[in-house]
Design an enzyme around this catalytic site. Structure first.
Site, PDB file in Angstrom:
ATOM      1  N   LYS A   1       0.838  -1.214   0.000  1.00 22.64           N
ATOM      2  CA  LYS A   1       0.000   0.000   0.000  1.00 22.64           C
ATOM      3  C   LYS A   1       0.864   1.253   0.000  1.00 22.64           C
ATOM      4  O   LYS A   1       0.625   2.174  -0.782  1.00 22.64           O
ATOM      5  CB  LYS A   1      -0.908  -0.043   1.236  1.00 22.64           C
TER       6      LYS A   1
ATOM      7  N   ARG B   1       2.864   5.941  -3.328  1.00 25.99           N
ATOM      8  CA  ARG B   1       4.024   6.726  -3.775  1.00 25.99           C
ATOM      9  C   ARG B   1       4.244   6.586  -5.280  1.00 25.99           C
ATOM     10  O   ARG B   1       4.707   7.518  -5.945  1.00 25.99           O
ATOM     11  CB  ARG B   1       5.270   6.298  -2.994  1.00 25.99           C
TER      12      ARG B   1
ATOM     13  N   GLY C   1      -4.834   7.756   5.684  1.00 26.41           N
ATOM     14  CA  GLY C   1      -3.952   8.764   6.270  1.00 26.41           C
ATOM     15  C   GLY C   1      -2.748   9.037   5.378  1.00 26.41           C
ATOM     16  O   GLY C   1      -2.303  10.185   5.258  1.00 26.41           O
TER      17      GLY C   1
ATOM     18  N   ARG D   1      -8.265  12.072  12.765  1.00 24.86           N
ATOM     19  CA  ARG D   1      -6.829  11.804  12.955  1.00 24.86           C
ATOM     20  C   ARG D   1      -6.010  13.095  12.859  1.00 24.86           C
ATOM     21  O   ARG D   1      -6.350  13.989  12.079  1.00 24.86           O
ATOM     22  CB  ARG D   1      -6.357  10.761  11.928  1.00 24.86           C
TER      23      ARG D   1
ATOM     24  N   GLN E   1       4.965   9.170   7.168  1.00 23.56           N
ATOM     25  CA  GLN E   1       4.040  10.055   6.459  1.00 23.56           C
ATOM     26  C   GLN E   1       4.487  11.509   6.576  1.00 23.56           C
ATOM     27  O   GLN E   1       4.441  12.261   5.605  1.00 23.56           O
ATOM     28  CB  GLN E   1       2.624   9.872   7.020  1.00 23.56           C
TER      29      GLN E   1
ATOM     30  N   ASP F   1       2.352  -1.181  11.710  1.00 32.00           N
ATOM     31  CA  ASP F   1       1.018  -1.590  11.235  1.00 32.00           C
ATOM     32  C   ASP F   1       0.695  -3.038  11.578  1.00 32.00           C
ATOM     33  O   ASP F   1      -0.419  -3.501  11.327  1.00 32.00           O
ATOM     34  CB  ASP F   1       0.930  -1.405   9.712  1.00 32.00           C
TER      35      ASP F   1
ATOM     36  N   LYS G   1      -4.107   5.564  14.824  1.00 32.03           N
ATOM     37  CA  LYS G   1      -4.219   4.913  13.508  1.00 32.03           C
ATOM     38  C   LYS G   1      -5.681   4.936  13.064  1.00 32.03           C
ATOM     39  O   LYS G   1      -6.453   5.740  13.562  1.00 32.03           O
ATOM     40  CB  LYS G   1      -3.656   3.487  13.594  1.00 32.03           C
TER      41      LYS G   1
ATOM     42  N   ARG H   1      -5.811   1.568  18.138  1.00 31.73           N
ATOM     43  CA  ARG H   1      -5.592   0.120  17.988  1.00 31.73           C
ATOM     44  C   ARG H   1      -5.256  -0.581  19.301  1.00 31.73           C
ATOM     45  O   ARG H   1      -5.473  -1.787  19.414  1.00 31.73           O
ATOM     46  CB  ARG H   1      -4.498  -0.151  16.935  1.00 31.73           C
TER      47      ARG H   1
ATOM     48  N   ARG I   1      -7.333  -3.542   9.815  1.00 36.81           N
ATOM     49  CA  ARG I   1      -6.356  -4.463  10.405  1.00 36.81           C
ATOM     50  C   ARG I   1      -6.890  -5.131  11.684  1.00 36.81           C
ATOM     51  O   ARG I   1      -6.483  -6.235  12.014  1.00 36.81           O
ATOM     52  CB  ARG I   1      -5.039  -3.747  10.664  1.00 36.81           C
TER      53      ARG I   1
HETATM   54  C1  S3P Z   1       2.780   4.830   6.205  1.00 36.64           C
HETATM   55  C2  S3P Z   1       3.363   5.203   7.393  1.00 36.64           C
HETATM   56  C3  S3P Z   1       2.892   4.759   8.719  1.00 36.64           C
HETATM   57  C4  S3P Z   1       1.933   3.596   8.600  1.00 36.64           C
HETATM   58  C5  S3P Z   1       0.931   3.783   7.521  1.00 36.64           C
HETATM   59  C6  S3P Z   1       1.626   3.919   6.169  1.00 36.64           C
HETATM   60  C7  S3P Z   1       3.334   5.331   4.954  1.00 36.64           C
HETATM   61  O1  S3P Z   1       2.193   5.825   9.330  1.00 36.64           O
HETATM   62  O2  S3P Z   1       1.281   3.376   9.832  1.00 36.64           O
HETATM   63  O3  S3P Z   1       0.026   2.688   7.435  1.00 36.64           O
HETATM   64  O4  S3P Z   1       2.978   4.791   3.878  1.00 36.64           O
HETATM   65  O5  S3P Z   1       4.132   6.272   4.999  1.00 36.64           O
HETATM   66  P1  S3P Z   1       2.963   6.938  10.219  1.00 36.64           P
HETATM   67  O6  S3P Z   1       3.809   7.744   9.343  1.00 36.64           O
HETATM   68  O7  S3P Z   1       1.831   7.750  10.814  1.00 36.64           O
HETATM   69  O8  S3P Z   1       3.723   6.148  11.244  1.00 36.64           O
END
Ligand code: S3P
Length: 437
Positions: free
Chosen positions: A25, A30, A98, A126, A172, A318, A345, A349, A390
Site C-alpha cells: 500500500k 508513492r 492517512g 486523525r 508520512q 502496522d 491509527k 488500535r 487491520r
Molecule cells: C505509512 C506510514 C505509517 C503507517 C501507515 C503507512 C506510509 O504511518 O502506519 O500505514 O505509507 O508512509 P505513520 O507515518 O503515521 O507512522
C-alpha cells in the site's frame, strides 16, 4: 447507505499452500504520486487495487493526470512534470487513507492552485497538524478544522526550505515534507527520531531525483526533475503479516508467501515473531525496483512471550493487531511499550484490540503506550472491528486458535488495504463466511 459486512469465522484449521498477497500500500501510493509528477510514462506492475491507493489514483486523475485503468495490478501513468498538475474541480476524497491525505497535503501546499482534502469519519478524527505545522513553517497557506483535523483547505504559496526534526517517527510526515521540498529554492533536511519506512527516499532515487541520506537525516534540494521509470511493486508485508501470524499459531500450517517486500524498515513483524519462536524462512531473496523482496515460508511453531524491543516498534507499526494475536497464543507474557502511535491509527488500535481480546477471554493490561498480554485460551464471540481493516483481519486469524467461532462486525474497510482477503484466507484454510446487512 451501503451495507455493512460481517465476517463469521469458524474455529481451528491450518494455513497451507503458496499465495501472493496484494501489492504494498505504501509503495502503491508513492508510485501514483511520483509517476504523476515525473516526466514521461511510468509503467507499473503489482499496484494495490485497494480503496486507499485508488483514492490517491483518483485524486491525480482529478488534477488532470492520465492514468490507465488498473488491470490485475498493471497500469500506466502519463506524468505531467513537477509543475503540470491542474486545479481539481471538486474536493479530493482520501477516504480512509492517512497516507494519501498526509502525502498529498505536502505536494498540494506547493501548487499554484487551491485544493481541499476530505476523508471519512475515521480519517476526519486523525491528527493532521503533524504535517501542516511544519508546512506552515515552510510558508504554506493551510486551514484545518479546530487547528488539527481534516478537511484540509490549501491555498497557493511559494514554500521555503526547512530543517525539521520530527517529534514522532512518522514516514508520512517525512514523506510529506520531502514532497513539499521538491518545490523550494534551496535544500531541506528532515531528521527522524528513529528509522521508519524509507520508500519515498528509495523511490525518489529510482525516479532519478538526487537526495542524501546520512544516518537519520535526509537532505533534498528543490527544483530537480523526476524521470519516469518502470516499477514492480512487491506484495505488502503488512498484509502478509496476518498469514505469518496465522500459520505460526495453527498446528499443521505450512505456507509460502511469494514476492513479499522485505525492506529493512518494514520487517519488524518478522524480527518480533522470530524472537517469539516462529519458524519463518526466506526461500529466495532478491531485489525489485530498488526494494528488497523475498519468498517466505512459515510453518507452525509454539510461540513464547517476549518484551518487544522498542526499536522494532516503528518497523512493525502496522502489524501490532496481528502481533497481539500471536501474543495471545504465546506461552507467557508479551510486553509492548513505546507504541502510543497506535492510538492514532485508523482506530485506537490499543483499545480496539484490548476490547476484542477481552471478549475472547485473553488476559491483558492496557497501558497508555502499549499493552501487556498473557497467553491464554481463546474462546469465541462477537467483536467490533471499529471499522479498522487491520483489527478485522487480526481477529479473523485469531479464529485459527479459538475454541468457538468469532464474528467480526464492520469489515467493509478490509477492502482499503486487502481486496480479496476473505477469499484468500478461505483458500488457505480458514472457514470464513461473509454476510452483508
Ligand atoms: C505509512 C506510514 C505509517 C503507517 C501507515 C503507512 C506510509 O504511518 O502506519 O500505514 O505509507 O508512509 P505513520 O507515518 O503515521 O507512522
Amino acid at each position: 447507505m451501503s451495507l455493512k459486512q460481517t465476517f463469521k469465522v469458524e474455529p481451528k484449521g491450518a494455513l497451507q499452500g503458496s499465495i501472493r498477497v496484494p501489492g504494498d500500500k505504501s509503495i502503491s501510493h508513492r508510485t501514483i504520486i511520483m509517476g504523476a509528477i515525473a516526466e514521461g510514462t511510468t509503467h507499473v506492475k503489482g499496484f494495490l487495487e485497494g480503496e486507499d491507493s485508488l483514492a490517491t489514483l483518483e485524486a491525480f486523475r482529478a488534477m488532470g493526470v492520465v492514468i490507465s485503468e488498473p488491470n490485475n495490478g498493471s497500469l500506466n501513468i502519463q506524468g505531467v512534470g513537477l509543475h503540470g498538475l491542474q486545479a481539481p474541480q471538486h474536493d479530493l476524497d482520501m477516504g480512509n487513507s492517512g497516507t494519501a491525505m498526509r502525502l498529498l497535503t505536502g505536494l498540494l501546499a506547493a501548487q499554484s492552485f487551491s485544493s481541499v482534502l476530505v476523508g471519512d469519519e475515521s480519517l476526519s478524527t486523525r491528527p493532521m497538524n503533524r504535517v501542516t505545522d511544519p508546512l506552515i513553517t515552510m510558508g504554506a497557506h493551510i486551514d484545518l478544522e479546530e487547528g488539527r483535523l481534516a478537511p484540509i483547505r490549501i491555498s497557493p504559496a511559494q514554500l521555503e526550505a526547512i530543517n525539521y526534526e520530527m517529534p514522532v517517527a512518522s514516514a508520512q510526515v517525512k514523506s510529506c515534507l520531502l514532497l513539499a521540498s521538491l518545490y523550494v529554492n534551496g535544500s531541506s533536511s528532515i531528521t527522524e527520531p528513529a528509522p521508519c519506512r524509507n520508500h519515498t527516499e528509495l523511490m525518489l532515487q529510482g525516479f532519478g531525483y538526487p537526495l542524501q541520506v546520512r544516518e537519520n537525516k535526509v537532505e533534498i534540494k528543490g527544483g530537480g526533475k523526476l524521470k519516469a521509470c518502470d516499477i514492480d511493486i512487491p506484495a505488502d508485508i503488512s498484509s502478509a503479516a496476518f498469514f505469518l501470524v496465522g500459520a505460526s499459531i495453527a498446528p499443521g500450517s505450512d505456507l509460502t508467501l511469494k514476492h513479499v517486500g522485505m525492506n529493512p524498515t518494514r520487517i519488524g513483524v518478522i524480527n518480533i515473531l522470530r524472537a517469539m519462536g516462529a519458524n519463518i524462512e526466506c526461500l529466495r531473496e532478491y531485489e525489485a525496483g530498488g526494494e528488497a523482496v523475498a519468498d517466505i515460508r512459515v510453518r507452525y511453531a509454539p510461540l513464547h512471550g517476549i518484551t518487544i524491543p522498542v526499536e522494532q516498534v516503528p518497523l512493525a507499526i502496522d502489524e501490532f493487531p496481528a502481533l497481539f494475536i500471536a501474543a495471545a497464543c504465546a506461552k507467557g507474557i508479551t510486553t509492548l511499550s513505546g507504541a502510543e502511535e497506535l492510538r492514532v491509527k485508523e482506530s485506537d488500535r490499543i483499545q480496539a484490540m484490548a476490547d476484542g481480546l477481552a471478549i475472547l477471554g485473553v488476559r491483558h493490561e492496557v497501558k497508555t503506550d502499549g499493552i501487556i498480554i498473557t497467553g491464554s485460551t481463546i474462546s469465541g464471540g462477537e467483536i467490533d472491528s471499529k471499522g479498522d481493516h487491520r483489527i478485522a483481519m487480526a481477529f479473523t486469524i485469531a479464529a485459527l486458535a479459538a475454541e468457538q467461532s468469532i464474528t467480526i462486525l464492520e469489515c467493509n474497510n478490509v477492502a482499503t488495504s486487502f481486496p480479496g482477503f476473505a477469499e484468500l484466507v478461505r483458500t488457505s484454510g480458514i472457514d470464513i463466511r461473509v454476510s452483508e446487512s
